[in-house]
Motif scaffolding. Sequence first.
Motif, short mmCIF file in Angstrom:
data_model
loop_
_atom_site.label_atom_id
_atom_site.label_comp_id
_atom_site.label_asym_id
_atom_site.label_seq_id
_atom_site.Cartn_x
_atom_site.Cartn_y
_atom_site.Cartn_z
N TYR A 148 0.81 -1.20 0.00
CA TYR A 148 0.00 0.00 0.00
C TYR A 148 0.85 1.27 0.00
O TYR A 148 1.99 1.26 0.44
CB TYR A 148 -0.91 0.04 1.23
CG TYR A 148 -1.93 -1.06 1.23
CD1 TYR A 148 -3.03 -1.03 0.38
CD2 TYR A 148 -1.78 -2.15 2.08
CE1 TYR A 148 -3.96 -2.06 0.38
CE2 TYR A 148 -2.71 -3.18 2.09
CZ TYR A 148 -3.79 -3.13 1.24
OH TYR A 148 -4.70 -4.14 1.24
N THR A 149 0.27 2.35 -0.48
CA THR A 149 0.86 3.68 -0.40
C THR A 149 0.18 4.38 0.75
O THR A 149 -1.05 4.41 0.83
CB THR A 149 0.63 4.46 -1.70
OG1 THR A 149 1.25 3.74 -2.76
CG2 THR A 149 1.21 5.86 -1.62
N PHE A 150 0.95 4.96 1.66
CA PHE A 150 0.40 5.60 2.84
C PHE A 150 0.43 7.11 2.68
O PHE A 150 1.41 7.67 2.19
CB PHE A 150 1.18 5.18 4.09
CG PHE A 150 0.99 3.74 4.43
CD1 PHE A 150 -0.08 3.35 5.22
CD2 PHE A 150 1.85 2.78 3.96
CE1 PHE A 150 -0.27 2.02 5.53
CE2 PHE A 150 1.66 1.45 4.26
CZ PHE A 150 0.60 1.07 5.05
N TYR A 151 -0.63 7.75 3.11
CA TYR A 151 -0.75 9.21 3.09
C TYR A 151 -1.14 9.66 4.49
O TYR A 151 -2.15 9.20 5.04
CB TYR A 151 -1.82 9.62 2.08
CG TYR A 151 -2.19 11.07 2.17
CD1 TYR A 151 -1.36 12.05 1.64
CD2 TYR A 151 -3.36 11.47 2.78
CE1 TYR A 151 -1.68 13.38 1.72
CE2 TYR A 151 -3.69 12.81 2.87
CZ TYR A 151 -2.86 13.76 2.34
OH TYR A 151 -3.18 15.08 2.43
N ILE A 152 -0.34 10.51 5.10
CA ILE A 152 -0.60 11.03 6.43
C ILE A 152 -0.97 12.50 6.29
O ILE A 152 -0.10 13.33 5.99
CB ILE A 152 0.63 10.88 7.37
CG1 ILE A 152 1.19 9.46 7.33
CG2 ILE A 152 0.27 11.31 8.78
CD1 ILE A 152 0.25 8.39 7.80
N PRO A 153 -2.25 12.85 6.47
CA PRO A 153 -2.66 14.25 6.31
C PRO A 153 -1.93 15.19 7.27
O PRO A 153 -1.57 14.80 8.38
CB PRO A 153 -4.16 14.23 6.62
CG PRO A 153 -4.57 12.80 6.50
CD PRO A 153 -3.36 11.99 6.83
N ASP A 154 -1.77 16.44 6.86
CA ASP A 154 -1.09 17.44 7.67
C ASP A 154 -1.76 17.66 9.02
O ASP A 154 -1.11 17.94 10.00
CB ASP A 154 -1.03 18.78 6.95
CG ASP A 154 -0.04 18.76 5.80
OD1 ASP A 154 0.91 17.96 5.86
OD2 ASP A 154 -0.23 19.55 4.87
N ARG A 210 3.71 15.76 8.19
CA ARG A 210 3.36 14.56 7.44
C ARG A 210 4.58 13.65 7.39
O ARG A 210 5.69 14.11 7.17
CB ARG A 210 2.97 14.95 6.02
CG ARG A 210 2.54 13.77 5.19
CD ARG A 210 2.20 14.17 3.78
NE ARG A 210 1.12 15.15 3.82
CZ ARG A 210 0.82 15.94 2.82
NH1 ARG A 210 1.52 15.91 1.71
NH2 ARG A 210 -0.16 16.81 2.91
N THR A 253 7.21 11.21 5.91
CA THR A 253 7.75 10.98 4.58
C THR A 253 7.69 9.48 4.29
O THR A 253 7.51 8.66 5.19
CB THR A 253 9.21 11.45 4.49
OG1 THR A 253 10.01 10.64 5.36
CG2 THR A 253 9.36 12.92 4.86
N ALA A 254 7.87 9.13 3.03
CA ALA A 254 7.89 7.72 2.66
C ALA A 254 9.01 6.99 3.39
O ALA A 254 8.85 5.84 3.81
CB ALA A 254 8.05 7.58 1.14
#
Length: 56
Positions: free
Chosen positions: A7-13, A19, A21-22
């Motif tokens: 999966y690709t993870f996105y952490i909202p601000d 946030r 980083t990868a």
Amino acid sequence: MGELLQYTFYIPDYQRGYRWTAAEVRELLNDLKEYQETRTKDSPPPYYLQPLVVRV
């Protein structure tokens, strides 16, 4: 654990004012994987982690 790597993870601000980083996400997943692979009955206590919300 391995399932999360696809999966690709996105952490909202708004989470904490920053946030991840990868590289930071990979570091956490690698650390968890290493702990899981090397833990035995005589190992230190369980791996403690603050609450973490993952949305796929």
